[in-house]
Design a protein around this motif. Structure first.
Motif, PDB file in Angstrom:
ATOM      1  N   PRO A 228       0.792  -1.232   0.000  1.00  0.00           N
ATOM      2  CA  PRO A 228       0.000   0.000   0.000  1.00  0.00           C
ATOM      3  C   PRO A 228       0.825   1.282   0.000  1.00  0.00           C
ATOM      4  CG  PRO A 228       0.048  -0.951   2.184  1.00  0.00           C
ATOM      5  CD  PRO A 228       0.725  -1.940   1.286  1.00  0.00           C
ATOM      6  N   GLY A 229       2.098   1.173   0.369  1.00  0.00           N
ATOM      7  CA  GLY A 229       2.910   2.356   0.575  1.00  0.00           C
ATOM      8  C   GLY A 229       3.324   2.403   2.035  1.00  0.00           C
ATOM      9  N   ARG A 230       4.040   3.417   2.382  1.00  0.00           N
ATOM     10  CA  ARG A 230       4.519   3.560   3.766  1.00  0.00           C
ATOM     11  C   ARG A 230       3.644   4.605   4.444  1.00  0.00           C
ATOM     12  NH1 ARG A 230      10.962   4.185   2.796  1.00  0.00           N
ATOM     13  NH2 ARG A 230      11.171   3.276   4.862  1.00  0.00           N
ATOM     14  N   ILE A 231       2.747   4.105   5.272  1.00  0.00           N
ATOM     15  CA  ILE A 231       1.751   4.967   5.906  1.00  0.00           C
ATOM     16  C   ILE A 231       1.822   4.776   7.409  1.00  0.00           C
ATOM     17  CG2 ILE A 231      -0.700   5.548   6.065  1.00  0.00           C
ATOM     18  CD1 ILE A 231       0.333   3.555   3.107  1.00  0.00           C
TER      19      ILE A 231
ATOM     20  N   ARG B 248       9.526   9.125  -1.294  1.00  0.00           N
ATOM     21  CA  ARG B 248      10.008   8.042  -0.423  1.00  0.00           C
ATOM     22  C   ARG B 248       8.896   7.036  -0.120  1.00  0.00           C
ATOM     23  NH1 ARG B 248      11.542   8.987   4.578  1.00  0.00           N
ATOM     24  NH2 ARG B 248      10.517  11.006   4.829  1.00  0.00           N
ATOM     25  N   GLY B 249       7.810   7.113  -0.854  1.00  0.00           N
ATOM     26  CA  GLY B 249       6.727   6.156  -0.652  1.00  0.00           C
ATOM     27  C   GLY B 249       5.863   6.443   0.554  1.00  0.00           C
ATOM     28  N   MET B 250       6.024   7.622   1.183  1.00  0.00           N
ATOM     29  CA  MET B 250       5.242   7.983   2.358  1.00  0.00           C
ATOM     30  C   MET B 250       3.909   8.578   1.901  1.00  0.00           C
ATOM     31  SD  MET B 250       7.494   7.046   4.551  1.00  0.00           S
ATOM     32  CE  MET B 250       6.612   7.514   6.031  1.00  0.00           C
ATOM     33  N   LYS B 251       2.824   7.851   2.160  1.00  0.00           N
ATOM     34  CA  LYS B 251       1.516   8.237   1.652  1.00  0.00           C
ATOM     35  C   LYS B 251       0.533   8.564   2.762  1.00  0.00           C
ATOM     36  CE  LYS B 251       1.826   5.143  -2.387  1.00  0.00           C
ATOM     37  NZ  LYS B 251       1.106   4.100  -3.160  1.00  0.00           N
ATOM     38  N   SER B 252      -0.577   9.157   2.354  1.00  0.00           N
ATOM     39  CA  SER B 252      -1.710   9.345   3.251  1.00  0.00           C
ATOM     40  C   SER B 252      -2.513   8.045   3.266  1.00  0.00           C
ATOM     41  CB  SER B 252      -2.601  10.483   2.745  1.00  0.00           C
ATOM     42  OG  SER B 252      -3.247  10.086   1.524  1.00  0.00           O
ATOM     43  N   PRO B 253      -3.355   7.840   4.271  1.00  0.00           N
ATOM     44  CA  PRO B 253      -4.201   6.642   4.262  1.00  0.00           C
ATOM     45  C   PRO B 253      -5.077   6.534   3.016  1.00  0.00           C
ATOM     46  CG  PRO B 253      -4.160   7.584   6.457  1.00  0.00           C
ATOM     47  CD  PRO B 253      -3.466   8.564   5.555  1.00  0.00           C
ATOM     48  N   GLN B 254      -5.557   7.679   2.506  1.00  0.00           N
ATOM     49  CA  GLN B 254      -6.387   7.663   1.299  1.00  0.00           C
ATOM     50  C   GLN B 254      -5.591   7.170   0.084  1.00  0.00           C
ATOM     51  OE1 GLN B 254      -5.999  10.259   3.351  1.00  0.00           O
ATOM     52  NE2 GLN B 254      -8.022  10.680   4.212  1.00  0.00           N
ATOM     53  N   GLN B 255      -4.324   7.564   0.013  1.00  0.00           N
ATOM     54  CA  GLN B 255      -3.465   7.078  -1.063  1.00  0.00           C
ATOM     55  C   GLN B 255      -3.066   5.621  -0.816  1.00  0.00           C
ATOM     56  OE1 GLN B 255      -0.571  10.167  -0.477  1.00  0.00           O
ATOM     57  NE2 GLN B 255      -1.223  11.328  -2.295  1.00  0.00           N
ATOM     58  N   GLY B 256      -2.904   5.277   0.458  1.00  0.00           N
ATOM     59  CA  GLY B 256      -2.526   3.907   0.798  1.00  0.00           C
ATOM     60  C   GLY B 256      -3.594   2.888   0.455  1.00  0.00           C
ATOM     61  N   ALA B 257      -4.853   3.314   0.486  1.00  0.00           N
ATOM     62  CA  ALA B 257      -5.959   2.404   0.176  1.00  0.00           C
ATOM     63  C   ALA B 257      -6.157   2.226  -1.319  1.00  0.00           C
ATOM     64  CB  ALA B 257      -7.248   2.928   0.811  1.00  0.00           C
ATOM     65  N   ALA B 258      -5.523   3.058  -2.125  1.00  0.00           N
ATOM     66  CA  ALA B 258      -5.801   3.077  -3.562  1.00  0.00           C
ATOM     67  C   ALA B 258      -5.417   1.778  -4.260  1.00  0.00           C
ATOM     68  CB  ALA B 258      -5.078   4.258  -4.216  1.00  0.00           C
ATOM     69  N   THR B 259      -4.256   1.222  -3.936  1.00  0.00           N
ATOM     70  CA  THR B 259      -3.825   0.009  -4.635  1.00  0.00           C
ATOM     71  C   THR B 259      -4.722  -1.171  -4.292  1.00  0.00           C
ATOM     72  OG1 THR B 259      -1.540   0.829  -4.671  1.00  0.00           O
ATOM     73  CG2 THR B 259      -1.861  -1.493  -5.158  1.00  0.00           C
TER      74      THR B 259
ATOM     75  N   CYS C  41       1.216  -6.033  -6.443  1.00  0.00           N
ATOM     76  CA  CYS C  41       0.968  -4.697  -6.998  1.00  0.00           C
ATOM     77  C   CYS C  41       1.440  -3.602  -6.050  1.00  0.00           C
ATOM     78  CB  CYS C  41      -0.533  -4.509  -7.254  1.00  0.00           C
ATOM     79  SG  CYS C  41      -1.276  -5.783  -8.306  1.00  0.00           S
ATOM     80  N   GLU C  42       1.793  -2.466  -6.625  1.00  0.00           N
ATOM     81  CA  GLU C  42       2.131  -1.270  -5.847  1.00  0.00           C
ATOM     82  C   GLU C  42       1.836  -0.044  -6.696  1.00  0.00           C
ATOM     83  OE1 GLU C  42       6.277  -1.617  -4.882  1.00  0.00           O
ATOM     84  OE2 GLU C  42       6.934  -1.331  -6.947  1.00  0.00           O
ATOM     85  N   ASP C  43       1.516   1.060  -6.032  1.00  0.00           N
ATOM     86  CA  ASP C  43       1.214   2.321  -6.723  1.00  0.00           C
ATOM     87  C   ASP C  43       0.183   2.133  -7.830  1.00  0.00           C
ATOM     88  OD1 ASP C  43       2.987   3.589  -5.038  1.00  0.00           O
ATOM     89  OD2 ASP C  43       4.651   3.558  -6.473  1.00  0.00           O
TER      90      ASP C  43
END
Length: 328
Positions: A214-217, A248-259, A277-279
């Motif tokens: 999901p990213g780094r959240i 650096r892959g640091m996302k918001s929770p909304q971005q983290g849920a996208a994948t 999958c990622e991003d």
């Protein structure tokens, strides 16, 4: 045979949010179960799926906490603890008995970097919760997934899969020294291998499986890390607030849920699965020699070959069936 781990060019990326990914997608008449759907990335996953019209069910170990977190959201709560096999059986038996199809299962719940803890069976908690609990959940829900005639199962793996492969000889740290990050990495590799194993069994029934980073959240998942540790890797600022830095892959929770929701719904993935999958895209294979140290502040992308290896996936499947006394 070329690897399926080849990016598609989905049109989305690291900055995309779950709502953006689902724009124009109508999930009316679809049912989704989201474990961990009341915390961090899971909350945003539940919110986005519900906004797109899906019926969303959130099984929760702490139903009072879940009720408070999801206040105002039109989702259903049910009691379930991934570390309790009898709890999983009770939840899944009730759902399967309803005769309803299950179109989307998102395995979002998890624990990270906790001290050595064992469940009632003596299993190491990160492997037991992150992998075995979700393995049993999916296996028990199998009739409902098949009934959907096109279900998708999405398991949240992590960049942390790079820390360790699965130690098939000692998955529960009974003979080797416990390392909280190696244990976490093993469980995240297991999440990715589970998608490979489930795809092999599910594709003939229209059930497809994916794993996602999901990213780094910074969420409650990091509760076993100190503020100092989080600051050292640049995850929080001097005030202890989460840092958003896509470079650096640091996302918001909304971005983290996208994948997660992209893997669960995208027409670009119709007819196949078993990929990491990622991003909001399929990840590329990472070089064998590439290393990522636990707690690294640098960004690494791609999936290690060991996490999508079909031989390892089959070995893990057999081990998981034995450890949970369940299967498909």
């Amino acid at each position: 045979m070329p690897s399926l781990q080849t990016p598609l060019g989905s049109g989305f990326g690291a900055a995309s949010t779950a709502r953006e990914v689902l724009a124009g997608i109508d999930l009316s008449g679809k049912t989704a179960i989201v474990t961990g759907g009341y915390s961090g990335i899971g909350t945003e996953t539940s919110r986005a799926l519900r906004a797109a019209g899906a019926r969303v069910i959130v099984p929760a170990r702490d139903t009072q906490k879940a009720k408070a977190a999801l206040d105002g959201m039109d989702v259903e709560l049910a009691a379930m603890d991934l570390a309790s096999p009898s709890s999983i059986d009770a939840f899944t038996a009730a759902f399967v008995a309803s005769g309803e199809p299950l179109h989307i299962l998102i395995n979002s719940a998890g624990v990270m970097a906790c001290p050595l803890t064992r469940d009632a069976r003596g299993y190491e908690l990160q492997f037991a919760t992150n992998h075995l609990g979700h393995f049993q959940l999916a296996a028990r829900l199998w009739p409902a997934l098949v009934r959907a005639q096109g279900a998708r199962v999405v398991s949240l793996s992590s960049l942390g899969h790079r820390y360790a492969s699965v130690d098939f000889d000692d998955p529960n740290f009974e003979r080797r020294e416990y390392d909280r990050w190696i244990a976490y990495g093993q469980s995240k590799t297991a999440n990715a291998l589970f998608a490979v194993g489930l795809e092999a069994r599910g594709k003939a029934h229209g059930v497809h499986a994916f794993s996602v980073h999901p990213g780094r959240i910074v969420t409650d998942l990091a509760r076993h890390m100190s503020v100092e540790e989080l600051q050292k890797i640049g995850a929080v600022d001097e005030h202890g607030q989460p840092v958003i830095d896509l470079a650096r892959g640091m996302k918001s929770p909304q971005q983290g849920a996208a994948t997660s929701v992209w893997a669960a719904t995208s027409a670009q993935l119709n007819g196949f699965g078993g990929v990491y999958c990622e991003d909001c895209d399929i990840a590329a294979l990472a070089p064998e020699e590439d290393t990522t140290a636990p707690g690294s502040a640098t960004l690494a992308s791609g999936v290690r070959p060991w996490a999508v290896d079909p031989v390892a996936a089959e070995r893990l499947w057999v081990l998981s069936e034995r450890m949970t006394d369940t299967g498909i």
